[in-house]
Design a protein around this motif. Structure first.
Motif, PDB file in Angstrom:
ATOM      1  N   VAL A 144      -8.474 -46.746  38.479  1.00  0.00           N
ATOM      2  CA  VAL A 144      -7.554 -47.833  38.975  1.00  0.00           C
ATOM      3  C   VAL A 144      -7.356 -47.444  40.274  1.00  0.00           C
ATOM      4  CG1 VAL A 144      -5.560 -49.153  38.598  1.00  0.00           C
ATOM      5  CG2 VAL A 144      -6.750 -48.261  36.548  1.00  0.00           C
ATOM      6  N   ASP A 145      -7.712 -48.201  41.232  1.00  0.00           N
ATOM      7  CA  ASP A 145      -7.358 -47.803  42.719  1.00  0.00           C
ATOM      8  C   ASP A 145      -6.570 -48.742  43.378  1.00  0.00           C
ATOM      9  OD1 ASP A 145      -7.835 -48.254  45.388  1.00  0.00           O
ATOM     10  OD2 ASP A 145      -9.818 -47.821  45.567  1.00  0.00           O
ATOM     11  N   CYS A 146      -5.274 -47.958  43.799  1.00  0.00           N
ATOM     12  CA  CYS A 146      -3.985 -48.779  44.202  1.00  0.00           C
ATOM     13  C   CYS A 146      -4.137 -48.511  45.884  1.00  0.00           C
ATOM     14  CB  CYS A 146      -2.877 -48.095  43.498  1.00  0.00           C
ATOM     15  SG  CYS A 146      -2.802 -47.955  42.109  1.00  0.00           S
ATOM     16  N   VAL A 147      -5.112 -48.282  46.329  1.00  0.00           N
ATOM     17  CA  VAL A 147      -5.018 -47.788  47.920  1.00  0.00           C
ATOM     18  C   VAL A 147      -5.814 -48.840  48.756  1.00  0.00           C
ATOM     19  CG1 VAL A 147      -5.774 -45.845  49.420  1.00  0.00           C
ATOM     20  CG2 VAL A 147      -5.022 -45.340  47.090  1.00  0.00           C
ATOM     21  N   THR A 148      -7.179 -48.990  48.278  1.00  0.00           N
ATOM     22  CA  THR A 148      -8.343 -49.628  48.957  1.00  0.00           C
ATOM     23  C   THR A 148      -7.657 -51.149  49.391  1.00  0.00           C
ATOM     24  OG1 THR A 148      -9.816 -48.437  47.882  1.00  0.00           O
ATOM     25  CG2 THR A 148     -10.708 -50.320  49.044  1.00  0.00           C
ATOM     26  N   ARG A 149      -7.132 -51.873  48.463  1.00  0.00           N
ATOM     27  CA  ARG A 149      -6.606 -53.386  48.776  1.00  0.00           C
ATOM     28  C   ARG A 149      -5.449 -53.312  49.885  1.00  0.00           C
ATOM     29  NH1 ARG A 149      -7.013 -56.938  43.347  1.00  0.00           N
ATOM     30  NH2 ARG A 149      -9.351 -57.289  43.738  1.00  0.00           N
ATOM     31  N   GLN A 150      -4.632 -52.365  49.588  1.00  0.00           N
ATOM     32  CA  GLN A 150      -3.618 -52.378  50.609  1.00  0.00           C
ATOM     33  C   GLN A 150      -3.918 -51.874  52.019  1.00  0.00           C
ATOM     34  OE1 GLN A 150      -0.972 -48.839  50.008  1.00  0.00           O
ATOM     35  NE2 GLN A 150       0.768 -49.853  50.681  1.00  0.00           N
ATOM     36  N   GLN A 151      -5.292 -51.144  52.257  1.00  0.00           N
ATOM     37  CA  GLN A 151      -5.675 -50.722  53.440  1.00  0.00           C
ATOM     38  C   GLN A 151      -6.722 -51.940  53.963  1.00  0.00           C
ATOM     39  OE1 GLN A 151      -7.500 -47.087  52.540  1.00  0.00           O
ATOM     40  NE2 GLN A 151      -5.602 -45.768  52.785  1.00  0.00           N
ATOM     41  N   ALA A 164      -5.308 -52.393  41.892  1.00  0.00           N
ATOM     42  CA  ALA A 164      -3.997 -52.845  42.083  1.00  0.00           C
ATOM     43  C   ALA A 164      -3.786 -53.153  43.469  1.00  0.00           C
ATOM     44  CB  ALA A 164      -3.105 -51.834  41.557  1.00  0.00           C
ATOM     45  N   SER A 165      -2.841 -53.958  43.801  1.00  0.00           N
ATOM     46  CA  SER A 165      -2.829 -54.505  45.265  1.00  0.00           C
ATOM     47  C   SER A 165      -2.163 -53.299  46.147  1.00  0.00           C
ATOM     48  CB  SER A 165      -2.066 -55.867  45.352  1.00  0.00           C
ATOM     49  OG  SER A 165      -0.890 -55.652  44.825  1.00  0.00           O
ATOM     50  N   SER A 166      -1.564 -52.540  45.391  1.00  0.00           N
ATOM     51  CA  SER A 166      -0.795 -51.252  46.124  1.00  0.00           C
ATOM     52  C   SER A 166      -0.129 -50.421  45.116  1.00  0.00           C
ATOM     53  CB  SER A 166       0.184 -51.806  47.308  1.00  0.00           C
ATOM     54  OG  SER A 166       1.379 -52.266  46.599  1.00  0.00           O
ATOM     55  N   PRO A 167       0.350 -49.337  45.661  1.00  0.00           N
ATOM     56  CA  PRO A 167       1.193 -48.389  44.737  1.00  0.00           C
ATOM     57  C   PRO A 167       2.479 -49.176  44.211  1.00  0.00           C
ATOM     58  CG  PRO A 167       0.223 -47.255  46.547  1.00  0.00           C
ATOM     59  CD  PRO A 167       0.271 -48.448  47.023  1.00  0.00           C
ATOM     60  N   VAL A 168       2.946 -50.202  45.069  1.00  0.00           N
ATOM     61  CA  VAL A 168       4.288 -50.899  44.521  1.00  0.00           C
ATOM     62  C   VAL A 168       4.022 -51.895  43.399  1.00  0.00           C
ATOM     63  CG1 VAL A 168       5.931 -52.500  45.300  1.00  0.00           C
ATOM     64  CG2 VAL A 168       4.701 -50.974  47.012  1.00  0.00           C
ATOM     65  N   ASP A 169       2.796 -52.301  43.203  1.00  0.00           N
ATOM     66  CA  ASP A 169       2.424 -53.020  42.240  1.00  0.00           C
ATOM     67  C   ASP A 169       2.050 -52.409  40.772  1.00  0.00           C
ATOM     68  OD1 ASP A 169       1.200 -55.248  40.735  1.00  0.00           O
ATOM     69  OD2 ASP A 169      -0.663 -55.231  41.503  1.00  0.00           O
ATOM     70  N   MET A 170       3.172 -51.929  40.369  1.00  0.00           N
ATOM     71  CA  MET A 170       3.429 -51.421  39.227  1.00  0.00           C
ATOM     72  C   MET A 170       2.814 -52.128  37.906  1.00  0.00           C
ATOM     73  SD  MET A 170       6.237 -48.438  39.671  1.00  0.00           S
ATOM     74  CE  MET A 170       6.813 -48.165  41.184  1.00  0.00           C
ATOM     75  N   THR A 171       3.495 -53.274  37.878  1.00  0.00           N
ATOM     76  CA  THR A 171       2.951 -54.342  36.970  1.00  0.00           C
ATOM     77  C   THR A 171       1.326 -54.070  36.896  1.00  0.00           C
ATOM     78  OG1 THR A 171       4.772 -55.455  36.967  1.00  0.00           O
ATOM     79  CG2 THR A 171       3.041 -56.528  35.886  1.00  0.00           C
ATOM     80  N   LEU A 221       4.424 -43.431  44.358  1.00  0.00           N
ATOM     81  CA  LEU A 221       5.022 -44.228  43.687  1.00  0.00           C
ATOM     82  C   LEU A 221       6.483 -44.370  44.471  1.00  0.00           C
ATOM     83  CD1 LEU A 221       3.837 -44.293  39.998  1.00  0.00           C
ATOM     84  CD2 LEU A 221       2.651 -45.779  41.984  1.00  0.00           C
ATOM     85  N   LEU A 222       6.943 -42.863  44.214  1.00  0.00           N
ATOM     86  CA  LEU A 222       8.318 -42.996  44.708  1.00  0.00           C
ATOM     87  C   LEU A 222       8.779 -43.068  45.998  1.00  0.00           C
ATOM     88  CD1 LEU A 222       9.121 -39.802  42.760  1.00  0.00           C
ATOM     89  CD2 LEU A 222      10.472 -41.923  42.244  1.00  0.00           C
ATOM     90  N   MET A 223       7.643 -43.024  46.992  1.00  0.00           N
ATOM     91  CA  MET A 223       7.694 -43.220  48.531  1.00  0.00           C
ATOM     92  C   MET A 223       7.872 -44.879  48.924  1.00  0.00           C
ATOM     93  SD  MET A 223       4.900 -41.036  50.228  1.00  0.00           S
ATOM     94  CE  MET A 223       4.018 -42.643  51.079  1.00  0.00           C
ATOM     95  N   LEU A 259      13.728 -44.647  42.219  1.00  0.00           N
ATOM     96  CA  LEU A 259      13.581 -43.705  41.193  1.00  0.00           C
ATOM     97  C   LEU A 259      13.712 -44.645  39.791  1.00  0.00           C
ATOM     98  CD1 LEU A 259      13.269 -40.807  39.812  1.00  0.00           C
ATOM     99  CD2 LEU A 259      15.711 -40.735  39.921  1.00  0.00           C
ATOM    100  N   GLN A 260      14.591 -45.427  39.769  1.00  0.00           N
ATOM    101  CA  GLN A 260      14.875 -46.275  38.558  1.00  0.00           C
ATOM    102  C   GLN A 260      13.480 -47.212  38.321  1.00  0.00           C
ATOM    103  OE1 GLN A 260      18.663 -46.407  38.218  1.00  0.00           O
ATOM    104  NE2 GLN A 260      18.220 -46.198  36.494  1.00  0.00           N
ATOM    105  N   THR A 261      13.033 -47.765  39.050  1.00  0.00           N
ATOM    106  CA  THR A 261      11.593 -48.710  38.834  1.00  0.00           C
ATOM    107  C   THR A 261      10.464 -48.120  38.410  1.00  0.00           C
ATOM    108  OG1 THR A 261      12.480 -50.115  40.997  1.00  0.00           O
ATOM    109  CG2 THR A 261      10.345 -50.382  40.148  1.00  0.00           C
ATOM    110  N   VAL A 262      10.448 -46.401  39.218  1.00  0.00           N
ATOM    111  CA  VAL A 262       9.325 -45.498  38.730  1.00  0.00           C
ATOM    112  C   VAL A 262       9.703 -45.268  37.415  1.00  0.00           C
ATOM    113  CG1 VAL A 262       8.225 -43.518  39.473  1.00  0.00           C
ATOM    114  CG2 VAL A 262       8.795 -45.124  41.221  1.00  0.00           C
ATOM    115  N   PHE A 263      10.744 -44.860  37.031  1.00  0.00           N
ATOM    116  CA  PHE A 263      11.226 -44.264  35.758  1.00  0.00           C
ATOM    117  C   PHE A 263      10.830 -45.357  34.761  1.00  0.00           C
ATOM    118  CE2 PHE A 263      13.783 -43.835  32.034  1.00  0.00           C
ATOM    119  CZ  PHE A 263      13.815 -42.349  31.772  1.00  0.00           C
ATOM    120  N   ARG A 264      10.992 -46.547  34.847  1.00  0.00           N
ATOM    121  CA  ARG A 264      10.950 -47.735  33.997  1.00  0.00           C
ATOM    122  C   ARG A 264       9.351 -48.045  33.813  1.00  0.00           C
ATOM    123  NH1 ARG A 264      15.224 -50.646  36.123  1.00  0.00           N
ATOM    124  NH2 ARG A 264      13.832 -51.934  37.380  1.00  0.00           N
TER     125      ARG A 264
END
Length: 199
Positions: free
Chosen positions: A76-83, A96-103, A134-136, A140-145
């Motif tokens: 699962v590549d979270c990097v390439t699309r973002q770039q 995934a579209s980016s590391p923010v796209d946790m769903t 992910l934390l960048m 923290l709350q979002t990453v924890f969930r």
């Protein structure tokens, strides 16, 4: 049981999630790749969630450890699309579209687990490199969930989950909060041997 060879002379129950913590460049990714590759050699599934390197680089590194052609190895590549890179999904790579796209990350993981299950593969090793990315991008709350759901998913399929975090990039509160989600911790020092702590 999942053996944690070649790095550790230990085995853990199916459904175990382990956090690898240490400074940058201490070899956390390498340890996780080795443990996944040992599973691939036994025809177990391997899924790499990468927030740092593109899928091509991950697969090149993986191939150095074990030939995976025709085996259940996926990224699962979270990097390439973002770039803005070329992203055509296959039965080996999903984006995934980016590391923010946790769903999106969670959905892609589930798709691979489902596909492997359909092929009769009931033992899977999953690694996430790295939680620090992910934390960048998220709090923290979002990453924890997200991790609560993600580790639960690994548990529900009797998988083995390995996750890396840069210990120097986050405060104690963040580290202690996240550690609650894991069944074991591997401390990877800059010099010296990694140490595995299981309950």
């Amino acid at each position: 049981m999942y053996e944690l060879t070649p790095q550790f002379d230990a085995e853990v129950d199916p459904g175990t999630n382990i956090l690898l913590t240490g400074p940058p460049l201490s070899g956390k990714r390498s340890i996780m790749m080795d443990v996944l590759a040992a599973g691939t050699d036994r025809d177990e599934g391997a899924i790499v969630v990468t927030t740092k390197d593109g899928a091509d680089r991950v697969l090149r590194d993986y191939e150095k450890r074990t030939p995976y052609e025709g085996k259940p190895v996926a990224v699962v590549d979270c990097v390439t699309r973002q770039q803005g890179g070329e992203t055509r999904e296959s039965d080996r790579i999903k984006y995934a579209s980016s590391p923010v796209d946790m769903t999106g990350i969670g959905i892609k993981l589930s798709e691979f687990l489902q596909a492997f299950g359909d092929r009769g593969i009931d033992r899977n090793r999953v690694m996430v490199h790295s939680l620090s990315t992910l934390l960048m991008y998220s709090d923290l709350q979002t990453v924890f969930r997200f991790l609560h759901v993600f580790t639960g998913r690994v548990q529900s399929v009797d998988g083995l989950g390995l996750y890396s975090i840069d210990s120097t990039a986050h405060d104690d509160q963040a580290m202690n909060t996240l550690k609650q989600l894991f069944d074991g911790i591997v401390t990877v020092p800059e010099d010296g041997e990694p140490e595995l702590r299981l309950p």
